[in-house]
Motif scaffolding. Structure first.
Motif, PDB file in Angstrom:
ATOM      1  N   ALA A 127       0.878  -1.165   0.051  1.00 34.61           N
ATOM      2  CA  ALA A 127      -0.028  -0.222   0.172  1.00 34.61           C
ATOM      3  C   ALA A 127       0.817   1.201   0.021  1.00 34.61           C
ATOM      4  O   ALA A 127       0.631   2.516  -0.706  1.00 34.61           O
ATOM      5  CB  ALA A 127      -0.867   0.044   1.103  1.00 34.61           C
ATOM      6  N   LEU A 128       1.865   1.098   0.646  1.00 29.74           N
ATOM      7  CA  LEU A 128       2.903   2.471   0.782  1.00 29.74           C
ATOM      8  C   LEU A 128       3.505   2.606  -0.436  1.00 29.74           C
ATOM      9  O   LEU A 128       3.639   3.650  -1.209  1.00 29.74           O
ATOM     10  CB  LEU A 128       4.078   2.027   1.815  1.00 29.74           C
ATOM     11  N   VAL A 129       4.027   1.443  -1.118  1.00 23.19           N
ATOM     12  CA  VAL A 129       4.532   1.571  -2.550  1.00 23.19           C
ATOM     13  C   VAL A 129       3.191   2.044  -3.545  1.00 23.19           C
ATOM     14  O   VAL A 129       3.560   3.003  -4.332  1.00 23.19           O
ATOM     15  CB  VAL A 129       5.031   0.330  -3.112  1.00 23.19           C
ATOM     16  N   VAL A 130       2.183   1.895  -3.780  1.00 22.48           N
ATOM     17  CA  VAL A 130       1.291   1.958  -4.615  1.00 22.48           C
ATOM     18  C   VAL A 130       0.707   3.533  -4.358  1.00 22.48           C
ATOM     19  O   VAL A 130       0.448   4.197  -5.146  1.00 22.48           O
ATOM     20  CB  VAL A 130       0.068   0.997  -4.503  1.00 22.48           C
ATOM     21  N   HIS A 131       0.578   3.823  -3.003  1.00 18.42           N
ATOM     22  CA  HIS A 131       0.107   5.335  -2.623  1.00 18.42           C
ATOM     23  C   HIS A 131       1.198   6.284  -2.463  1.00 18.42           C
ATOM     24  O   HIS A 131       0.826   7.473  -2.117  1.00 18.42           O
ATOM     25  CB  HIS A 131      -0.735   5.131  -1.388  1.00 18.42           C
ATOM     26  N   LEU A 166      -2.724   6.651 -13.578  1.00 19.43           N
ATOM     27  CA  LEU A 166      -2.672   5.308 -14.053  1.00 19.43           C
ATOM     28  C   LEU A 166      -3.998   4.633 -14.234  1.00 19.43           C
ATOM     29  O   LEU A 166      -4.355   3.889 -15.052  1.00 19.43           O
ATOM     30  CB  LEU A 166      -1.568   4.363 -13.377  1.00 19.43           C
ATOM     31  N   ARG A 167      -4.807   4.840 -13.052  1.00 19.58           N
ATOM     32  CA  ARG A 167      -6.229   4.251 -13.123  1.00 19.58           C
ATOM     33  C   ARG A 167      -7.101   4.967 -14.078  1.00 19.58           C
ATOM     34  O   ARG A 167      -7.954   4.055 -14.962  1.00 19.58           O
ATOM     35  CB  ARG A 167      -6.680   4.651 -11.506  1.00 19.58           C
ATOM     36  N   ALA A 168      -6.859   6.247 -14.412  1.00 17.20           N
ATOM     37  CA  ALA A 168      -7.725   6.968 -15.459  1.00 17.20           C
ATOM     38  C   ALA A 168      -7.275   5.940 -16.864  1.00 17.20           C
ATOM     39  O   ALA A 168      -8.127   5.748 -17.766  1.00 17.20           O
ATOM     40  CB  ALA A 168      -7.462   8.148 -15.504  1.00 17.20           C
ATOM     41  N   ARG A 169      -5.975   5.876 -17.014  1.00 22.88           N
ATOM     42  CA  ARG A 169      -5.586   5.242 -18.312  1.00 22.88           C
ATOM     43  C   ARG A 169      -6.068   3.715 -18.447  1.00 22.88           C
ATOM     44  O   ARG A 169      -6.510   3.419 -19.496  1.00 22.88           O
ATOM     45  CB  ARG A 169      -4.175   5.473 -18.305  1.00 22.88           C
ATOM     46  N   VAL A 170      -5.802   2.891 -17.468  1.00 26.25           N
ATOM     47  CA  VAL A 170      -6.483   1.626 -17.494  1.00 26.25           C
ATOM     48  C   VAL A 170      -7.982   1.472 -17.416  1.00 26.25           C
ATOM     49  O   VAL A 170      -8.458   0.664 -18.501  1.00 26.25           O
ATOM     50  CB  VAL A 170      -6.192   1.021 -16.090  1.00 26.25           C
ATOM     51  N   LEU A 205     -18.027  -3.120 -14.312  1.00 27.98           N
ATOM     52  CA  LEU A 205     -17.140  -3.624 -14.984  1.00 27.98           C
ATOM     53  C   LEU A 205     -15.705  -3.297 -14.350  1.00 27.98           C
ATOM     54  O   LEU A 205     -14.883  -4.261 -14.642  1.00 27.98           O
ATOM     55  CB  LEU A 205     -17.287  -3.163 -16.322  1.00 27.98           C
ATOM     56  N   SER A 206     -15.499  -2.144 -13.741  1.00 26.54           N
ATOM     57  CA  SER A 206     -14.289  -2.073 -13.196  1.00 26.54           C
ATOM     58  C   SER A 206     -14.213  -2.414 -12.044  1.00 26.54           C
ATOM     59  O   SER A 206     -13.047  -3.324 -11.588  1.00 26.54           O
ATOM     60  CB  SER A 206     -14.226  -0.392 -12.841  1.00 26.54           C
ATOM     61  N   GLU A 207     -15.189  -2.939 -11.322  1.00 25.15           N
ATOM     62  CA  GLU A 207     -15.151  -3.805  -9.998  1.00 25.15           C
ATOM     63  C   GLU A 207     -14.815  -5.362 -10.576  1.00 25.15           C
ATOM     64  O   GLU A 207     -13.962  -5.875  -9.878  1.00 25.15           O
ATOM     65  CB  GLU A 207     -16.443  -3.724  -9.243  1.00 25.15           C
ATOM     66  N   THR A 208     -15.587  -5.623 -11.591  1.00 27.91           N
ATOM     67  CA  THR A 208     -15.363  -7.147 -12.152  1.00 27.91           C
ATOM     68  C   THR A 208     -13.882  -7.043 -12.493  1.00 27.91           C
ATOM     69  O   THR A 208     -13.319  -8.232 -12.282  1.00 27.91           O
ATOM     70  CB  THR A 208     -16.302  -7.252 -13.077  1.00 27.91           C
ATOM     71  N   LEU A 209     -13.205  -6.340 -13.218  1.00 28.75           N
ATOM     72  CA  LEU A 209     -11.886  -6.247 -13.661  1.00 28.75           C
ATOM     73  C   LEU A 209     -11.052  -6.382 -12.550  1.00 28.75           C
ATOM     74  O   LEU A 209     -10.047  -7.117 -12.559  1.00 28.75           O
ATOM     75  CB  LEU A 209     -11.726  -5.242 -14.682  1.00 28.75           C
ATOM     76  N   ARG A 210     -11.079  -5.454 -11.538  1.00 25.10           N
ATOM     77  CA  ARG A 210     -10.317  -5.747 -10.240  1.00 25.10           C
ATOM     78  C   ARG A 210     -10.388  -6.983  -9.738  1.00 25.10           C
ATOM     79  O   ARG A 210      -9.396  -7.662  -9.753  1.00 25.10           O
ATOM     80  CB  ARG A 210     -10.756  -4.880  -9.540  1.00 25.10           C
ATOM     81  N   ALA A 211     -11.622  -7.556  -9.604  1.00 25.14           N
ATOM     82  CA  ALA A 211     -11.541  -9.082  -8.994  1.00 25.14           C
ATOM     83  C   ALA A 211     -11.028 -10.193 -10.012  1.00 25.14           C
ATOM     84  O   ALA A 211     -10.267 -10.993  -9.508  1.00 25.14           O
ATOM     85  CB  ALA A 211     -13.249  -9.394  -8.623  1.00 25.14           C
ATOM     86  N   ARG A 265      -0.233  -5.870 -15.524  1.00 28.89           N
ATOM     87  CA  ARG A 265       0.609  -5.191 -14.305  1.00 28.89           C
ATOM     88  C   ARG A 265       0.194  -3.898 -13.810  1.00 28.89           C
ATOM     89  O   ARG A 265      -0.210  -3.488 -12.708  1.00 28.89           O
ATOM     90  CB  ARG A 265       2.122  -5.213 -14.748  1.00 28.89           C
ATOM     91  N   ASP A 266      -0.125  -3.188 -15.034  1.00 29.49           N
ATOM     92  CA  ASP A 266      -0.379  -1.850 -14.715  1.00 29.49           C
ATOM     93  C   ASP A 266      -1.986  -1.723 -14.176  1.00 29.49           C
ATOM     94  O   ASP A 266      -2.246  -0.826 -13.090  1.00 29.49           O
ATOM     95  CB  ASP A 266      -0.729  -0.857 -15.902  1.00 29.49           C
ATOM     96  N   ALA A 267      -2.784  -2.556 -14.676  1.00 30.90           N
ATOM     97  CA  ALA A 267      -4.445  -2.668 -14.107  1.00 30.90           C
ATOM     98  C   ALA A 267      -4.402  -2.997 -12.771  1.00 30.90           C
ATOM     99  O   ALA A 267      -5.151  -2.867 -11.836  1.00 30.90           O
ATOM    100  CB  ALA A 267      -5.116  -3.334 -14.938  1.00 30.90           C
ATOM    101  N   THR A 268      -3.336  -4.065 -12.365  1.00 29.36           N
ATOM    102  CA  THR A 268      -3.353  -4.747 -11.051  1.00 29.36           C
ATOM    103  C   THR A 268      -2.879  -3.644  -9.917  1.00 29.36           C
ATOM    104  O   THR A 268      -3.714  -3.373  -8.965  1.00 29.36           O
ATOM    105  CB  THR A 268      -2.495  -5.797 -10.932  1.00 29.36           C
ATOM    106  N   ILE A 269      -1.913  -2.965 -10.467  1.00 34.29           N
ATOM    107  CA  ILE A 269      -1.468  -1.642  -9.301  1.00 34.29           C
ATOM    108  C   ILE A 269      -2.639  -0.687  -9.354  1.00 34.29           C
ATOM    109  O   ILE A 269      -2.805  -0.136  -8.247  1.00 34.29           O
ATOM    110  CB  ILE A 269      -0.201  -1.087 -10.082  1.00 34.29           C
ATOM    111  N   ALA A 270      -3.267  -0.187 -10.533  1.00 35.09           N
ATOM    112  CA  ALA A 270      -4.078   0.591 -10.666  1.00 35.09           C
ATOM    113  C   ALA A 270      -5.581   0.313  -9.813  1.00 35.09           C
ATOM    114  O   ALA A 270      -6.028   1.296  -8.981  1.00 35.09           O
ATOM    115  CB  ALA A 270      -4.470   1.161 -11.819  1.00 35.09           C
ATOM    116  N   LEU A 271      -5.998  -0.883  -9.859  1.00 35.23           N
ATOM    117  CA  LEU A 271      -7.210  -0.995  -9.091  1.00 35.23           C
ATOM    118  C   LEU A 271      -7.228  -1.809  -7.892  1.00 35.23           C
ATOM    119  O   LEU A 271      -7.856  -1.923  -7.187  1.00 35.23           O
ATOM    120  CB  LEU A 271      -7.908  -2.068 -10.034  1.00 35.23           C
ATOM    121  N   ALA A 272      -5.870  -2.587  -7.544  1.00 35.38           N
ATOM    122  CA  ALA A 272      -5.691  -3.227  -6.253  1.00 35.38           C
ATOM    123  C   ALA A 272      -6.035  -2.540  -5.097  1.00 35.38           C
ATOM    124  O   ALA A 272      -6.416  -2.787  -4.112  1.00 35.38           O
ATOM    125  CB  ALA A 272      -4.421  -3.829  -6.215  1.00 35.38           C
TER     126      ALA A 272
END
Length: 371
Positions: A282-286, A295-299, A314-320, A364-371
């Motif tokens: 969480a510290l790295v991501v934030h 990054l989230r907007a681009r994903v 759909l964004s919630e489903t993509l995250r899961a 990778r980008d989507a996982t970081i953006a949405l996790a």
């Protein structure tokens, strides 16, 4: 009596060396001469008072004698000796001095009543001198304590400022602070710090949080066993940084500060503090909120044309789907929906994203953006 004062002083010093262990070997050389001189000054001052006019109280030392006793107390504090040793020296020195003086009085044929009155005056006078030495000792201890605390505060500020190692070593030397192997920064409310300081290592540094957060302090704990430190810290709004080499304590403080600023969830067990080691991801991501938002907007750009409701689902489903590696049953359980619903939504995602869902860089980008 005045002619015999050097011999009386010598006898008193010899008795002190013999009867007070703290002074064994300490009254030789120049220091011994100073003490002998002080004894002569004190007794000479008393004799001068005793034979002066009746308007003078011989129990009250004159200025030079009192000043000498005061300075003796300060010197003893600087030498690291306690008041117990000094008061014992006064008792032994007074007793031996009186023994020598009384012998002279008896030899001179002075009557018993006069000798008894003289003895009372001698010991009252010496009590006054010992009180002056106590004051000197206390003043020196208070003064040196304040100076050392100022040096410790300066060292703590230098550590949090991240100054050069050479300057830190010099600051530690001035503060008489033995550098440990590591320091761990703890941010916590000032009201809770006292309990921690009572059980923390003696070399723990304490300073108000340089960020200006009211009521918050920083503790720099040397070579702290982390599990023990976390158990000791109870109560909300405390954060424990990582252990770092002592010259890099600023890094530990900065991480603890970021953890509190992010308002990360605290350990629910017993209101434990934030352990930054448990929130590294969480510290790295934030660490850069604006970069994360970009990054989230681009994903999520492929979903821009959908309604707000559809985009949220759909964004919630993509995250899961990313976190559960495409396992439909796990995704359905996480979203509290039927597996068929998951299948339908994933189909919509594939229409929107196409081959991106199989691209490792995008995943990778989507996982970081949405996790």
């Amino acid at each position: 009596m005045r002619r015999g004062l050097p011999a009386v002083a010598e006898a008193a010093v010899t008795a002190i060396i013999a009867d007070v262990p703290s002074y064994a070997g300490a009254l030789s050389g120049q220091m011994g001469e100073n003490i002998r001189g002080a004894v002569q000054l004190a007794l000479g001052g008393f004799i001068n008072l005793a034979v002066a006019s009746t308007q003078v109280d011989p129990r009250q030392p004159t200025g030079p004698a009192r000043e000498g006793a005061y300075l003796l107390g300060r010197g003893e504090a600087r030498s690291g000796r306690s008041m117990e040793a000094l008061l014992a020296a006064y008792r032994v020195g007074s007793r031996e001095s009186w023994r020598q003086l009384a012998r002279f009085l008896v030899d001179q044929g002075v009557d018993a009543a006069t000798i008894a009155a003289f003895a009372e005056l001698v010991f009252a006078y010496m009590d006054q001198l010992s009180d002056a030495s106590v004051s000197g000792h206390s003043d020196e201890m208070a003064s040196s304590g304040r100076v050392r605390q100022q040096h410790l505060d300066e060292l703590a500020r230098a550590l949090l400022d991240g100054v050069a190692e050479e300057a830190l070593v010099a600051a530690a030397t001035r503060a008489q602070w033995e550098p440990p192997r590591t320091l761990t920064a703890v941010l916590m409310p000032d009201s809770q710090a006292g309990g921690v300081m009572r059980v923390a290592a003696q070399q723990t540094l304490r300073i108000e949080d340089p960020t200006g957060e009211e009521g918050r302090v920083v503790l720099l704990v040397p070579d702290a066993p982390r599990a023990l430190l976390l158990r000791t810290l109870q109560g909300p709004r405390a954060a424990v940084g990582p252990a770092r080499p002592w010259t890099e304590a600023r890094l530990s403080w900065e991480r603890a500060r970021r953890a509190l600023a992010l308002d990360l969830p605290e350990d629910p067990s017993a209101a434990a503090p934030l352990d930054t080691e448990a929130h590294l991801a969480a510290l790295v991501v934030h660490s850069d909120p604006e970069a994360l938002a970009d990054l989230r907007a681009r994903v999520l750009t492929p979903l821009d044309d959908l309604t707000a409701s559809a985009r949220a689902k759909l964004s919630e489903t993509l995250r899961a789907w990313l976190l559960h590696r495409g396992r439909r049953e796990a995704v359905a359980e996480a979203l509290f929906v039927h597996p068929q619903t998951v299948r339908y939504r994933v189909g919509q995602l594939r229409e929107a994203y196409g081959e991106l869902l199989d691209d490792p860089d995008f995943v990778r980008d989507a996982t970081i953006a949405l996790a």
